[in-house]
Write an enzyme that holds these catalytic residues in place. Sequence first.
Site, short mmCIF file in Angstrom:
data_model
loop_
_atom_site.label_atom_id
_atom_site.label_comp_id
_atom_site.label_asym_id
_atom_site.label_seq_id
_atom_site.Cartn_x
_atom_site.Cartn_y
_atom_site.Cartn_z
N TYR A 1 0.85 -1.20 0.00
CA TYR A 1 0.00 0.00 0.00
C TYR A 1 0.89 1.25 0.00
CZ TYR A 1 -2.38 3.71 2.70
OH TYR A 1 -2.85 4.91 3.17
N LYS B 1 1.57 4.44 -2.51
CA LYS B 1 1.41 5.84 -2.08
C LYS B 1 2.64 6.64 -2.54
CE LYS B 1 -1.58 7.42 0.21
NZ LYS B 1 -2.87 7.98 -0.29
#
Length: 357
Positions: free
Chosen positions: A156, A160
């Site tokens: 994740y 980002k």
Amino acid sequence: MATRLRPVSVLFKYLTVCNASKKCTVIGGSGFLGQHMVERLLDKGYSVNVFDIRQGFKNEQVQFFIGDLCSKKDLLPSLQGVNVVFHCASPAPSSDNKELFYKVNYTGTMTVIEACKEVGVQKLVLTSSASVIFEGRDIKHGTEDLPYAKKPIDYYTETKILQEKEVLKANDPANNFLTVAIRPHGIFGPRDPQLVPILVETAKSGKMKFMIGDGKNLVDFTYVENVVHGHILAGEHLQKDSPLCGKAYHITNDEPIPFWAFLTRILIGLNYDAPKYLIPYWLAYYLAFFLSFLVFILGPLIKIKPTFTPMRVALAGTYHYYSCERAKKDMGYKPVVSLDQAVERTIKSYSHLRRAS
Ligand code: NAD
């Protein structure tokens, strides 16, 4: 006749420009942060569109556009006549769907940039994360000058980083398109579906007994209204020739607190027992590492998703707090809610999760 009408038409044009500059779209506006953003923007007199894959709430002042941000066709109608876009959509970090993270956070964000440029949106404010510079080792008062993590704590966070790089690279004052990224850390507050509910669940199941490390590691927990304040300031200060163009900004409560002291305050506030026993950081880390290794070996036979992972140990047992001096200097940021007030308001808002005496 024409000369008598001129002042009226000038005034009308002025009002149209003012209105346009107060027209915004919140992508991900149905989420935890997004909904708080929408409420504050409305309070401040903005006209607000929400773009999301779901409608999370009802509000007659808001125009909802339901769609997937990976589709330019879905996005375009929500961006017409808009001056500033706040992009705070993301799949939940707890998902283990790598393909989805890549598709939404990376390629989807490139679609957002393209769509903004196509309809003449002037400003894009991205919600990034302070974790883009965290590698599982101590960070004390980390500034935005620290390099991106070479080994991000999870996939994740990897997406980002990709997302933030694309948004900052897209800053193009010559073509009237300005971008900035806000990096919050540990957002908490009323209606958060993650932090408090998961903490209470863990306490109820009797798994909240141990503190990892010596209990002294400082971490930033940031009240949602301060995060919102940072985003709106960024949108308003992002002008041609302003220092914000193409830069990232940490937004925190500016009151780092020991990780376990924060959880303890929430737990005690809701009448649950706080963790009592200390487990050395190295021991917890190697146990989690060993468990991950076992899961990997047994992967072809059984599917297990452990919650006790080296990444979670690092998040709970290391120092990671960030400087928001750059935001103070460039956009006059100052938290609007202190940590004490924030904890008190949060506990009050979760009274339905309180353990009966
Ligand atoms: P959230 O899950 O509550 O909200 C995210 C919203 O994005 C949801 O409403 C979801 O429906 C929407 N969304 C997801 N995929 C979409 C798609 N393909 N198209 C359109 N909408 C889509 O998350 P949150 O906690 O409010 O986080 C908001 C942002 O802040 C995220 O970018 C997150 O990475 C960032 N962030 C959060 C924290 C935290 O502690 N919560 C910390 C740092 C950064």
